[in-house]
Design a protein around this motif. Structure first.
Motif, PDB file in Angstrom:
ATOM      1  N   ILE A 362      59.100  34.036  48.432  1.00 39.82           N
ATOM      2  CA  ILE A 362      59.193  33.851  46.983  1.00 39.82           C
ATOM      3  C   ILE A 362      60.290  34.743  46.396  1.00 39.82           C
ATOM      4  O   ILE A 362      61.063  34.313  45.528  1.00 39.82           O
ATOM      5  CB  ILE A 362      57.847  34.148  46.308  1.00 39.82           C
ATOM      6  N   LEU A 363      60.386  35.986  46.860  1.00 41.10           N
ATOM      7  CA  LEU A 363      61.426  36.877  46.349  1.00 41.10           C
ATOM      8  C   LEU A 363      62.823  36.391  46.724  1.00 41.10           C
ATOM      9  O   LEU A 363      63.775  36.569  45.964  1.00 41.10           O
ATOM     10  CB  LEU A 363      61.209  38.300  46.875  1.00 41.10           C
ATOM     11  N   GLY A 364      62.956  35.783  47.893  1.00 40.94           N
ATOM     12  CA  GLY A 364      64.245  35.207  48.283  1.00 40.94           C
ATOM     13  C   GLY A 364      64.653  34.087  47.355  1.00 40.94           C
ATOM     14  O   GLY A 364      65.824  33.976  46.955  1.00 40.94           O
ATOM     15  N   PHE A 365      63.697  33.240  46.984  1.00 34.29           N
ATOM     16  CA  PHE A 365      63.967  32.176  46.015  1.00 34.29           C
ATOM     17  C   PHE A 365      64.358  32.770  44.662  1.00 34.29           C
ATOM     18  O   PHE A 365      65.298  32.298  44.010  1.00 34.29           O
ATOM     19  CB  PHE A 365      62.724  31.293  45.875  1.00 34.29           C
ATOM     20  N   ALA A 381      59.902  45.460  44.309  1.00 28.83           N
ATOM     21  CA  ALA A 381      58.970  44.751  45.188  1.00 28.83           C
ATOM     22  C   ALA A 381      58.037  45.694  45.927  1.00 28.83           C
ATOM     23  O   ALA A 381      57.942  45.677  47.140  1.00 28.83           O
ATOM     24  CB  ALA A 381      59.747  43.883  46.183  1.00 28.83           C
ATOM     25  N   THR A 382      57.343  46.538  45.224  1.00 26.16           N
ATOM     26  CA  THR A 382      56.337  47.385  45.826  1.00 26.16           C
ATOM     27  C   THR A 382      55.303  47.766  44.778  1.00 26.16           C
ATOM     28  O   THR A 382      55.621  47.889  43.595  1.00 26.16           O
ATOM     29  CB  THR A 382      56.945  48.667  46.418  1.00 26.16           C
ATOM     30  N   GLY A 383      54.071  47.912  45.223  1.00 27.47           N
ATOM     31  CA  GLY A 383      53.009  48.359  44.335  1.00 27.47           C
ATOM     32  C   GLY A 383      52.787  47.408  43.177  1.00 27.47           C
ATOM     33  O   GLY A 383      53.021  46.201  43.258  1.00 27.47           O
ATOM     34  N   PRO A 384      52.337  47.922  42.042  1.00 24.78           N
ATOM     35  CA  PRO A 384      52.069  47.078  40.870  1.00 24.78           C
ATOM     36  C   PRO A 384      53.294  46.312  40.400  1.00 24.78           C
ATOM     37  O   PRO A 384      53.170  45.236  39.827  1.00 24.78           O
ATOM     38  CB  PRO A 384      51.612  48.094  39.808  1.00 24.78           C
ATOM     39  N   ALA A 390      57.204  41.233  39.307  1.00 27.16           N
ATOM     40  CA  ALA A 390      58.121  40.390  40.075  1.00 27.16           C
ATOM     41  C   ALA A 390      57.492  39.040  40.426  1.00 27.16           C
ATOM     42  O   ALA A 390      58.108  37.986  40.233  1.00 27.16           O
ATOM     43  CB  ALA A 390      58.563  41.121  41.337  1.00 27.16           C
ATOM     44  N   TYR A 391      56.266  39.059  40.946  1.00 22.62           N
ATOM     45  CA  TYR A 391      55.659  37.806  41.388  1.00 22.62           C
ATOM     46  C   TYR A 391      55.307  36.877  40.227  1.00 22.62           C
ATOM     47  O   TYR A 391      55.564  35.670  40.311  1.00 22.62           O
ATOM     48  CB  TYR A 391      54.426  38.096  42.241  1.00 22.62           C
ATOM     49  N   PRO A 392      54.719  37.356  39.132  1.00 22.74           N
ATOM     50  CA  PRO A 392      54.481  36.449  38.000  1.00 22.74           C
ATOM     51  C   PRO A 392      55.757  35.799  37.485  1.00 22.74           C
ATOM     52  O   PRO A 392      55.759  34.616  37.117  1.00 22.74           O
ATOM     53  CB  PRO A 392      53.854  37.372  36.948  1.00 22.74           C
ATOM     54  N   GLU A 393      56.864  36.586  37.445  1.00 27.46           N
ATOM     55  CA  GLU A 393      58.124  36.007  36.995  1.00 27.46           C
ATOM     56  C   GLU A 393      58.618  34.938  37.960  1.00 27.46           C
ATOM     57  O   GLU A 393      59.122  33.881  37.547  1.00 27.46           O
ATOM     58  CB  GLU A 393      59.174  37.114  36.864  1.00 27.46           C
ATOM     59  N   LEU A 403      49.165  26.431  37.809  1.00 26.49           N
ATOM     60  CA  LEU A 403      48.416  26.290  39.061  1.00 26.49           C
ATOM     61  C   LEU A 403      48.709  27.446  39.999  1.00 26.49           C
ATOM     62  O   LEU A 403      47.780  28.061  40.551  1.00 26.49           O
ATOM     63  CB  LEU A 403      48.771  24.954  39.724  1.00 26.49           C
ATOM     64  N   TRP A 404      49.987  27.766  40.176  1.00 26.74           N
ATOM     65  CA  TRP A 404      50.338  28.827  41.121  1.00 26.74           C
ATOM     66  C   TRP A 404      49.898  30.197  40.605  1.00 26.74           C
ATOM     67  O   TRP A 404      49.511  31.065  41.386  1.00 26.74           O
ATOM     68  CB  TRP A 404      51.846  28.818  41.378  1.00 26.74           C
TER      69      TRP A 404
END
Length: 633
Positions: A362-365, A381-384, A390-393, A403-404
């Motif tokens: 996902i981070l690569g995308f 890309a670590t911890g909270p 990062a991931y919600p964005e 959904l995701w």
């Protein structure tokens, strides 16, 4: 009493040890057991596999040589962690006791059980704050307009941008402005130039919508721990929800927990697989995965890399916290526990590695989409920062982001709550074992009482300055004491009680001797490695300061107190035991170094024969033969 000789053991009926064993056998408390073996295994997996497998291991792997980091990681896992994990599994299963009682094997170090319960208590106290954050995101993922996807909310600032892509556009515009005014601004001392920041007359920092939702809506943090501010009622509400969820799952102890883990352990692997499959179909995912696993073998020879691998292994597995002993104490006495130890440790290590593919696909995308390099995108890309920013964005850029988002945060709830189950059960079973007659029949009320206490104690963490308290306790509480506890376990079992003697105890349970390499691990490999970790932490551990905040001296003193607090019961128990024993100083030590009368197998069928064997000093070989024969029958 007659002088008749027992047919099976050849020991006279009126020998002191036998009399003592008969009385203790009748007093053995009935302990709840797992309904099925799979429930115990799933509980072990759930306890060992936590949020750290998702938000910490991939970052450590990336920072310490990519795929090459797996070499020290799995060496530490197999040769250091497996022996210690198996030691705790077999110790809990043999005695059927909680950590606070099980160290009757060496009364001199009974304080080690209190150390474990104190660690679990502290961990339980602040861990559900993380769960409350996850629940808060999970609920908001159902909103028609996902709040971290826009900049028109009440908490957003004028410097909010939807994503990193907008930041790059602003930077290019600002570069032209800055070049046009380069001569004019050359003498302005108030102007500073930083990478990836926009400046017009003054230094301006642009934050993504996901970051502002985390910082200004979820946390609403103050400037520091000195400013605790007010209680944030939205966090209090979700904290209450987290504790209600924990209580409902533990309402009947292991009987209800054994049913819950079918969902909370199995479902996260299914959801991880779904997210990975979706991630692999995205443009740039290959770059992310290659960045994650690309080996830099020069790092293998770096001592710091081995230390980080070892710390990640032990902190992730949860050994020396008391949870493994607690979960195993509900096993049937003859359970083949050596396989359980291998499966538990490998499940943790392989899940960590597997989660890295999910995260970095996902981070690569995301890096490809916004035009950043993997080095730049992986800074957060670590911890909270990974889970809540990062991931919600990144998920917002996928089709059907609702959904995701729901799947991702539900997975985090399931992963995180399993570890909390074991922590609460460790504290609950410890208190119940201290007062068995009063509390064993009131476990529901005890669990409700403890959950209420933890909820009340967690309210200060929901203040504006609560995040600083959380970071401080998280940094100090489980560092020094964990390595100290693990080292102490190895010394007590291997060198004081005796590795060969404990091997005979295990042989009574499983019907066969354990491999020699396991005993070597107990005696040499694991304690040497834990000593190295302990000394390194003592020498290098500093405050959790960051570039944006430095903790004041009083806060550092509080953190250091929490680092030492769990270890205080050990010297206190030693002094207490020596003072209340009889004889010379050496005689007292020898007495306290031997198991007390409560030590023995969690099996009424084996208790009597075991006590006779212990009384005879282990010199009657026929007793051992009949002991194993009893088990096979």
């Amino acid at each position: 009493m007659s002088k008749e000789t027992n047919v099976d053991t050849g020991v006279q009926e009126n020998e002191p040890a036998l009399l003592d064993s008969e009385s203790n056998s009748s007093e053995l408390p009935e302990r709840a057991l797992w309904s099925r073996k799979i429930e115990y295994l799933l509980s072990l997996f759930g306890y060992s596999v936590g949020l750290g497998n998702i938000w910490r291991f991939p970052y450590l792997c990336m920072r310490n040589g990519g795929g090459a980091f797996l070499i020290p990681f799995f060496i530490c896992l197999i040769f250091c962690a497996v022996p210690l994990y198996f030691l705790e599994v077999s110790l809990g299963q043999f005695t059927g006791k909680s950590p606070v009682i099980v160290w009757s094997i060496c009364p001199l170090f009974k304080g080690l059980g209190w150390l474990m319960m104190t660690i679990s208590f502290i961990m339980t106290w602040y861990y559900n704050l993380v769960m409350s954050w996850v629940i808060y995101y999970f609920v908001h993922a159902f909103f028609p307009k996902i709040p971290w996807s826009t900049c028109d909310n009440w908490w957003n600032t004028d410097h909010c941008i939807v994503s990193h892509k907008d930041r790059l556009t602003l930077n290019k515009t600002a570069d032209g402005v800055n070049q046009s005014f380069a001569g004019l601004l050359a003498n302005e001392s108030t102007i500073s130039y930083k990478y990836n920041t926009t400046y017009v007359n003054r230094s301006l920092t642009y934050n993504t919508a996901a970051y502002e939702f985390w910082e200004f809506n979820v946390l609403r943090s103050s400037k520091g721990i000195e400013e605790l501010g007010s209680v944030q009622w939205h966090l209090v509400l979700v904290l209450l929800a987290a504790w209600v969820l924990t209580f409902c799952c533990l309402i009947k102890g292991v009987r209800s927990l054994g049913k819950v883990v079918y969902v909370t352990v199995i479902l996260p692997y299914i959801l991880l697989a779904v997210i990975l499959i979706r991630g692999l179909t995205l443009d740039g995912s290959t770059d992310g995965i290659l960045f994650y696993i690309k080996p830099d073998f020069s790092k293998v020879f770096n001592f710091q890399v081995w230390l980080e691998a070892g710390m990640q292994v032990f902190y992730s597995l949860g050994v020396a916290w008391g949870g493994v002993i607690t979960m195993s104490s509900y096993n049937r006495f003859t359970n083949q526990c050596i396989k359980d130890a291998w499966m538990g440790t490998l499940a943790d290590g392989l899940t960590s590695f597997y989660a890295g593919f999910v995260v970095f696909s996902i981070l690569g995308f995301m890096a490809k989409d916004v035009g950043l390099t993997m080095e730049e995108i992986s800074i957060s890309a670590t911890g909270p920062g990974l889970v809540f920013v990062a991931y919600p964005e990144a998920l917002m850029k996928l089709p059907m982001p609702h959904l995701w988002g729901v799947l991702f945060f539900f997975m985090l709830i399931a992963v995180g709550v399993d570890s909390q189950f074991a922590n609460v059960e460790t504290v609950s079973s410890g208190v119940a074992d201290i007062f068995p007659k009063q509390l064993n029949s009131h476990r529901v009320l005890l669990t409700a009482f403890l959950c209420t206490i933890f909820f009340v104690l967690g309210i200060p963490l929901t203040t504006n300055g609560g995040i600083y308290i959380f970071q401080l306790i998280d940094w100090y509480a489980a560092s020094l004491c964990i390595t100290f506890a693990a080292l102490s376990e190895c010394i007590i079992i291997s060198w004081i009680y005796g590795a060969e003697r404990f091997n005979r105890d295990i042989e009574m349970m499983i019907g066969k001797s354990i491999p020699l390499i396991m005993r070597i691990g107990w005696c040499l490999i694991t304690p040497i490695f834990m000593l190295a970790l302990f000394l390194t932490i003592c020498a290098k551990y500093g405050p959790p300061n960051s570039a944006s905040y430095t903790y004041p001296d009083f806060a550092i003193a509080i953190g250091q107190f929490f680092a030492i607090l769990p270890m205080l019961p050990v010297p206190i128990a030693i002094i207490w035991g020596l003072v209340h024993s009889e004889g010379t100083f050496l005689q007292r030590i020898k007495t306290l170094a031997r198991p007390d009368s409560s030590w023995g197998p969690n099996s009424k069928r084996h208790w009597q024969t075991y006590k006779v064997y212990e009384y005879r000093g282990g010199v009657v070989d026929r007793i051992r033969v009949n002991l194993l024969g009893d088990r096979r029958r």
